[in-house]
Motif scaffolding. Structure first.
Motif, PDB file in Angstrom:
ATOM      1  N   TYR A   1      92.455  51.930 -66.614  1.00  0.00           N
ATOM      2  CA  TYR A   1      92.124  50.904 -65.628  1.00  0.00           C
ATOM      3  C   TYR A   1      90.728  50.335 -65.887  1.00  0.00           C
ATOM      4  O   TYR A   1      90.432  49.211 -65.534  1.00  0.00           O
ATOM      5  N   ASN A   2      89.869  51.127 -66.499  1.00  0.00           N
ATOM      6  CA  ASN A   2      88.667  50.547 -67.109  1.00  0.00           C
ATOM      7  C   ASN A   2      88.596  51.035 -68.551  1.00  0.00           C
ATOM      8  O   ASN A   2      88.039  52.094 -68.843  1.00  0.00           O
ATOM      9  N   SER A   3      89.154  50.261 -69.448  1.00  0.00           N
ATOM     10  CA  SER A   3      89.224  50.652 -70.858  1.00  0.00           C
ATOM     11  C   SER A   3      87.974  50.261 -71.630  1.00  0.00           C
ATOM     12  O   SER A   3      87.866  50.562 -72.818  1.00  0.00           O
ATOM     13  N   GLU A   4      87.051  49.555 -70.991  1.00  0.00           N
ATOM     14  CA  GLU A   4      85.935  48.982 -71.748  1.00  0.00           C
ATOM     15  C   GLU A   4      85.091  49.994 -72.527  1.00  0.00           C
ATOM     16  O   GLU A   4      84.726  49.722 -73.664  1.00  0.00           O
ATOM     17  N   PRO A   5      84.772  51.182 -71.971  1.00  0.00           N
ATOM     18  CA  PRO A   5      83.926  52.105 -72.741  1.00  0.00           C
ATOM     19  C   PRO A   5      84.558  52.545 -74.067  1.00  0.00           C
ATOM     20  O   PRO A   5      83.858  52.959 -74.976  1.00  0.00           O
ATOM     21  N   PHE A   6      85.901  52.459 -74.176  1.00  0.00           N
ATOM     22  CA  PHE A   6      86.542  52.836 -75.438  1.00  0.00           C
ATOM     23  C   PHE A   6      87.294  51.654 -76.064  1.00  0.00           C
ATOM     24  O   PHE A   6      88.170  51.837 -76.918  1.00  0.00           O
ATOM     25  N   ALA A   7      86.906  50.442 -75.627  1.00  0.00           N
ATOM     26  CA  ALA A   7      87.622  49.247 -76.081  1.00  0.00           C
ATOM     27  C   ALA A   7      87.588  49.077 -77.605  1.00  0.00           C
ATOM     28  O   ALA A   7      88.532  48.551 -78.197  1.00  0.00           O
TER      29      ALA A   7
ATOM     30  N   PRO B   1      71.401  55.006 -69.003  1.00  0.00           N
ATOM     31  CA  PRO B   1      72.585  55.508 -68.280  1.00  0.00           C
ATOM     32  C   PRO B   1      72.553  55.145 -66.796  1.00  0.00           C
ATOM     33  O   PRO B   1      73.603  54.987 -66.172  1.00  0.00           O
ATOM     34  N   ALA B   2      71.363  54.990 -66.240  1.00  0.00           N
ATOM     35  CA  ALA B   2      71.258  54.678 -64.813  1.00  0.00           C
ATOM     36  C   ALA B   2      71.832  53.292 -64.505  1.00  0.00           C
ATOM     37  O   ALA B   2      72.291  53.035 -63.387  1.00  0.00           O
ATOM     38  N   PHE B   3      71.840  52.426 -65.509  1.00  0.00           N
ATOM     39  CA  PHE B   3      72.418  51.093 -65.332  1.00  0.00           C
ATOM     40  C   PHE B   3      73.883  51.212 -64.882  1.00  0.00           C
ATOM     41  O   PHE B   3      74.391  50.398 -64.128  1.00  0.00           O
ATOM     42  N   TYR B   4      74.547  52.234 -65.356  1.00  0.00           N
ATOM     43  CA  TYR B   4      75.969  52.421 -65.034  1.00  0.00           C
ATOM     44  C   TYR B   4      76.176  53.346 -63.838  1.00  0.00           C
ATOM     45  O   TYR B   4      76.984  53.067 -62.970  1.00  0.00           O
ATOM     46  N   ALA B   5      75.418  54.447 -63.808  1.00  0.00           N
ATOM     47  CA  ALA B   5      75.688  55.460 -62.779  1.00  0.00           C
ATOM     48  C   ALA B   5      74.941  55.178 -61.480  1.00  0.00           C
ATOM     49  O   ALA B   5      75.503  55.324 -60.395  1.00  0.00           O
ATOM     50  N   ASN B   6      73.693  54.789 -61.579  1.00  0.00           N
ATOM     51  CA  ASN B   6      72.844  54.804 -60.390  1.00  0.00           C
ATOM     52  C   ASN B   6      72.454  53.421 -59.880  1.00  0.00           C
ATOM     53  O   ASN B   6      71.562  53.285 -59.063  1.00  0.00           O
TER      54      ASN B   6
ATOM     55  N   ALA C   1      80.352  59.434 -64.055  1.00  0.00           N
ATOM     56  CA  ALA C   1      80.039  58.178 -63.373  1.00  0.00           C
ATOM     57  C   ALA C   1      79.635  57.102 -64.381  1.00  0.00           C
ATOM     58  O   ALA C   1      80.026  55.940 -64.254  1.00  0.00           O
ATOM     59  N   ILE C   2      78.874  57.507 -65.381  1.00  0.00           N
ATOM     60  CA  ILE C   2      78.425  56.542 -66.391  1.00  0.00           C
ATOM     61  C   ILE C   2      79.642  55.894 -67.065  1.00  0.00           C
ATOM     62  O   ILE C   2      79.751  54.671 -67.161  1.00  0.00           O
ATOM     63  N   PHE C   3      80.570  56.729 -67.496  1.00  0.00           N
ATOM     64  CA  PHE C   3      81.709  56.178 -68.237  1.00  0.00           C
ATOM     65  C   PHE C   3      82.758  55.559 -67.325  1.00  0.00           C
ATOM     66  O   PHE C   3      83.475  54.647 -67.730  1.00  0.00           O
TER      67      PHE C   3
ATOM     68  N   PRO D   1      81.393  56.807 -58.111  1.00  0.00           N
ATOM     69  CA  PRO D   1      81.954  55.488 -57.829  1.00  0.00           C
ATOM     70  C   PRO D   1      82.968  55.115 -58.911  1.00  0.00           C
ATOM     71  O   PRO D   1      82.648  55.154 -60.101  1.00  0.00           O
ATOM     72  N   LYS D   2      84.189  54.807 -58.494  1.00  0.00           N
ATOM     73  CA  LYS D   2      85.262  54.544 -59.460  1.00  0.00           C
ATOM     74  C   LYS D   2      85.714  53.094 -59.383  1.00  0.00           C
ATOM     75  O   LYS D   2      85.790  52.529 -58.287  1.00  0.00           O
ATOM     76  N   PRO D   3      86.057  52.529 -60.526  1.00  0.00           N
ATOM     77  CA  PRO D   3      86.615  51.176 -60.541  1.00  0.00           C
ATOM     78  C   PRO D   3      87.829  51.091 -59.618  1.00  0.00           C
ATOM     79  O   PRO D   3      88.564  52.068 -59.460  1.00  0.00           O
TER      80      PRO D   3
END
Ligand code: SF4
Lengths: 613, 234
Positions: A148-154, A547-552, A501-503, A454-456
């Motif tokens: 559902y969020n494939s972008e990190p392994f796109a 990493p905080a850009f994604y998680a926090n 959370a980051i991924f 937090p999940k997509p």
């Protein structure tokens, strides 16, 4: 080529690698058109615990033109041997190197397994990046909830299947066969695949970023490639393909039982829960079909336990009828019945009598938050009184152990809410002593907390995760509050939750991080003995990615989210509405009481509670 | 263990099944074999006797466990049934429920006890790592028939200890075919003098390192015997 016996004799649990299990499917490779390696990016025991995957294995193998085999992440000792002897990672059934398959499929169930996927590709002799794969290299296809969020392994997936695989996979096989017959051209094949519903081909999109790192635009490279990919659902769950056989592991796995999926989706809508949103709309199976399928699985597997599984089993509209029908034959066959995921408001004496005749052990509830205020914020419509009533029923029935699940770090959470967790546990203990006819033993309440991620595709997808120090402080704080010796407190490693959370909310920039992590030997992250937070942080630091850009970070409501290109049915407008209601501490009724217009009804579906679209 | 209620067993029919365990099964531990049997029983729908209680299970006794990596043509298991079933039917239904590496061959009412099994006949096939000496068979016989055969064993605490295992080895025969060298040898499986077949490879490596060092081998239990080492167990 099978793994040499001399190596098998030197590794832990060689039964992970040998195959030969009951139900394993062996075919003549010459007799099939498509060879598919169904890989699970974690160990054999974890992979074989997933009944859904075993079902897909058989659905594919029931086709005469496809041979589906299995692959798993080797444990560290085996990986070392493979690398030392220069042996490729092979399928279990025929010992064929992964690089020789037409398809290598990965079921991605949790973020921590991404590095295992890369490691398996590497061990299997397949280029990690899809752009570098030759025309005849295997097609790497990813499925499972993580897509559902494939972008990190796109960058690594040729195709991502969005949604439920029962019909998707066979359809993909047909497209492939057609192209193979024409003289296979990878680019042309992927283009055609992208025209099919729910088949996402990441390489066919360009992503541009703003200066601050957020997404500026997400555009298909060609006019006929869809801008949005719509998830696939099985419309009628009674008619979903169901196999007659199942492969049975020799060695002990995490779930040695029949897991009967009673319905898909959830009527509830907890605001942190991804499964509750992405599997909408609810679609039930009828008790008759379930009873038949349970019998088939019992015959095929020889398991001695059936677990009724769904996100919230007691919400199944025919639960009484189903349990009665099952109990009419399971006892005779020495099979026990188990109901996990019970809601407190549905926990009745009748229900417990049915299951306790067979199963002992404690009971588990998930209030998720310690105060009514916070439970309203997350839309967990559970009241303290309901919990205590359910516990009383359990105590009257002879139980002494209660396990309570909570989440820490939820949006708007204060220390008062954390204290509430302990107070709830204390009330359960008090309830025990106030119950006439309680058991003689002393009670025990186990509090188990996970960190909010937090999940997509949830109303909380925009929220920031608390930073690591704050998560750890919350754990310490609660630890300090738990004074009663009858209360035990366990919590998840906050560092693991941060990586998740980051991924979970990652974009394509994280592909570089995964690639570098794989190069540095990061894998088996789901295992405490291998998870190394500092190593991860080094990778981020060395690549200059925060990493905080994604998680926090709180994501902007106007922002293009990495997963905005996926349409799960539920609309962004609904998720936003729910987010705002959360801040107003207002709850939303469950789908059976009232439709809240989430948008999922446009996907259709039999035996759902949605209004017709 | 839960007490068995009096009427749980309508008829108390003890059954012994002889079976082989080959292929992937040789890498399966005793515990996992037990689990595999339990699910095979349920698949077979044979009227096997189950214990009472919360977690009913058949009670199955097996011949002494094999080391991991060893296959066997002669394994036995005993269990109880609640109804009389033709032995041939039992064999047939079990085989229909067994994974490929398990094969039942015989079924009958047990006589001797598993604890009477004192010797196992093993066939050990070596893939020689170098040229075999002319007199490999004589040398093998000599090495395995000596009065004193010392090997290093490890105690539970991991301390090495030198033991003479000569009493637990009875050399039977050997043959050479190309670079495959087969040794048939009876080894004690008496609890006090148990000899693990892997020691045979160690002893031969010491005697003829030129062809046994690093040689791959496959071990298979062929038969089991009573204390005299001659009478077949059944
Ligand atoms: S459309 Fe209505 S009933 Fe259906 S899932 Fe969405 S909110 Fe629930």
């Amino acid at each position: 080529m099978k793994i040499p016996e001399s190596i098998l004799k030197q590794v832990e649990k060689p039964g992970r690698y040998t195959g030969g299990e009951w139900g394993e499917v062996i075919k003549d490779p010459e007799s099939v058109d498509v060879r598919f390696a169904f890989c699970f990016p974690d160990t054999y025991e974890i992979g074989m615990s997933n009944l859904g995957i075993r079902i897909l294995y058989n659905i594919l193998n029931e086709r005469e033109d496809v041979w589906c085999e299995r692959g798993y992440a080797p444990w560290a000792d085996m990986e070392e041997k493979l690398r030392e002897h220069n042996l490729p990672l092979c399928s279990i059934e025929s010992g064929t190197p992964l690089s020789e398959f037409d398809f290598v499929g990965f079921s991605l169930q949790y973020e921590l397994c991404y590095t295992n996927m890369l490691n398996m590709l590497d061990l299997g002799g397949i280029e990690l990046e899809s752009a570098k794969r030759a025309n005849d290299a295997p097609i790497v296809v990813c499925g499972g909830p993580c897509t559902y969020n494939s972008e990190p392994f796109a960058d690594f997936a040729d195709i991502c299947l969005i949604g439920e695989g029962e019909d998707e996979l066979p359809e993909l096989m047909d497209i492939y066969k057609k192209h193979k017959a024409m003289g296979f051209d990878r680019a042309a094949f992927l283009r055609e695949v992208s025209h099919h519903q729910s088949m996402y081909v990441p390489s066919l999109y360009d992503v541009e970023y703003n200066e601050d790192g957020t997404i500026k635009s997400f555009t298909p490279k060609f006019p006929n490639v869809p801008a949005k990919v719509q998830k696939r659902i099985v419309k009628d769950m009674d008619k979903a393909p169901f196999p007659k056989n199942l492969v049975m592991p020799f060695i002990q796995t995490v779930q040695d039982r029949i897991v009967l999926e009673v319905y898909r989706g959830c009527i509830r809508g907890c605001r942190f829960c991804q499964a509750g949103m992405v599997y909408r709309p609810v679609r039930e199976k009828t008790p008759e079909v379930l009873n038949e399928q349970a019998k088939i699985l019992a015959d095929a597997t020889g398991y001695s336990e059936i677990s009724l599984s769904s996100l919230s089993i007691s919400d199944y509209s025919c639960i009484e009828k189903l349990t009665d029908e099952l109990l009419s034959w399971t006892d005779d066959r020495k099979i026990s019945l188990n109901l996990p995921s019970l809601r407190v408001d549905s926990f009745t004496k009748e229900l417990m009598d049915k299951i306790s005749t067979i199963r002992t052990g404690g009971i588990t509830f998930a209030p998720e938050a310690g105060t009514q205020r916070l439970r309203d914020v997350i839309n967990k419509n559970v009241e303290k009184a309901d919990l205590l009533r359910a516990c009383r029923v359990a105590f009257e029935g002879g139980k002494t152990q209660v396990k309570l699940y909570f989440m820490q770090g939820l949006p708007t959470e204060t220390d008062e809410d954390l204290e509430g967790i302990n107070e709830l546990a204390e009330s359960v203990i008090d309830e025990f002593y106030a119950t006439p006819g309680r058991p003689k033993k002393s009670p025990q309440v186990t509090l188990s907390t996970a960190c909010f991620i937090p999940k997509p595709f949830t109303p909380f997808q925009w929220e920031a995760q608390c930073d690591l120090e704050e998560l750890q402080r919350k754990q310490k704080y609660l630890m300090g509050k738990v004074m009663n010796r009858k209360i035990k407190y366990n919590y998840h490693d906050a560092k693991v939750s941060r990586i998740e959370a980051i991924f979970a909310r990652g974009d394509r920039k994280l592909c570089r991080v995964l690639l570098e992590a794989a190069k540095r030997g990061i894998r088996l992250d789901g295992w405490e003995e291998f998870f190394d937070y500092d190593k991860w942080m080094e990778v981020f630091a060395d690549l200059g990615i925060d990493p905080a850009f994604y998680a926090n970070r709180e994501f902007g409501e106007e922002e293009i989210l990495p997963w905005d290109n996926i349409d799960i049915g539920v609309t962004k407008a609904f998720l936003l509405r729910e987010r705002h209601k959360a801040y107003e501490e207002k709850t939303t009724p469950n789908c059976r009481l009232q439709c809240s217009g989430c948008g999922a009804n446009k996907l259709g579906g039999e035996r759902s509670c949605c209004p017709k679209a | 263990m839960l007490p068995e209620s009096v009427n749980a067993v309508k008829t108390d029919i003890k059954v012994r099944v002889k079976f082989s365990k080959t292929g992937s099964l040789k890498f399966i531990s005793h515990l996992d074999l037990n689990r595999t049997m339990q699910s095979a029983f349920l698949r077979s729908k044979l009227p096997v006797w189950y214990s009472e209680g919360f977690n009913p299970h058949p009670r199955v006794a097996f011949t002494p466990p094999l080391s991991v990596g060893v296959s066997s043509l002669t394994e036995f298991m005993d269990f109880k049934m609640v109804e009389e079933v033709e032995p041939e039917t039992i064999v047939e239904r079990l085989n229909a429920s067994f994974p490929a590496g398990l094969r039942a061959s015989l079924c009958y009412a047990p006589k001797a006890h598993f604890r009477d099994i004192k010797w196992s006949l093993y066939e050990i096939k070596f893939e020689l790592s170098g040229k075999a000496p002319e007199n490999i068979e004589e040398k093998t016989k000599a090495a395995l028939s000596a009065d004193e055969i010392f090997i290093e064993k490890y105690s539970k605490k991991g301390e090495p200890k030198v033991v003479n295992i000569a009493q637990g080895i009875r050399f039977c025969s050997s043959s050479l075919d190309g670079n495959v060298f087969t040794v048939n040898v009876k080894l004690s499986c008496d609890e006090m003098a148990f000899v693990n077949p892997k020691y045979i490879a160690e002893v031969l490596e010491k005697a003829m390192p030129e062809c046994f060092a690093g040689a791959e081998n496959e071990v298979c239990r062929m038969e089991v015997y009573l204390a005299d080492g001659e009478t077949l167990f059944s």
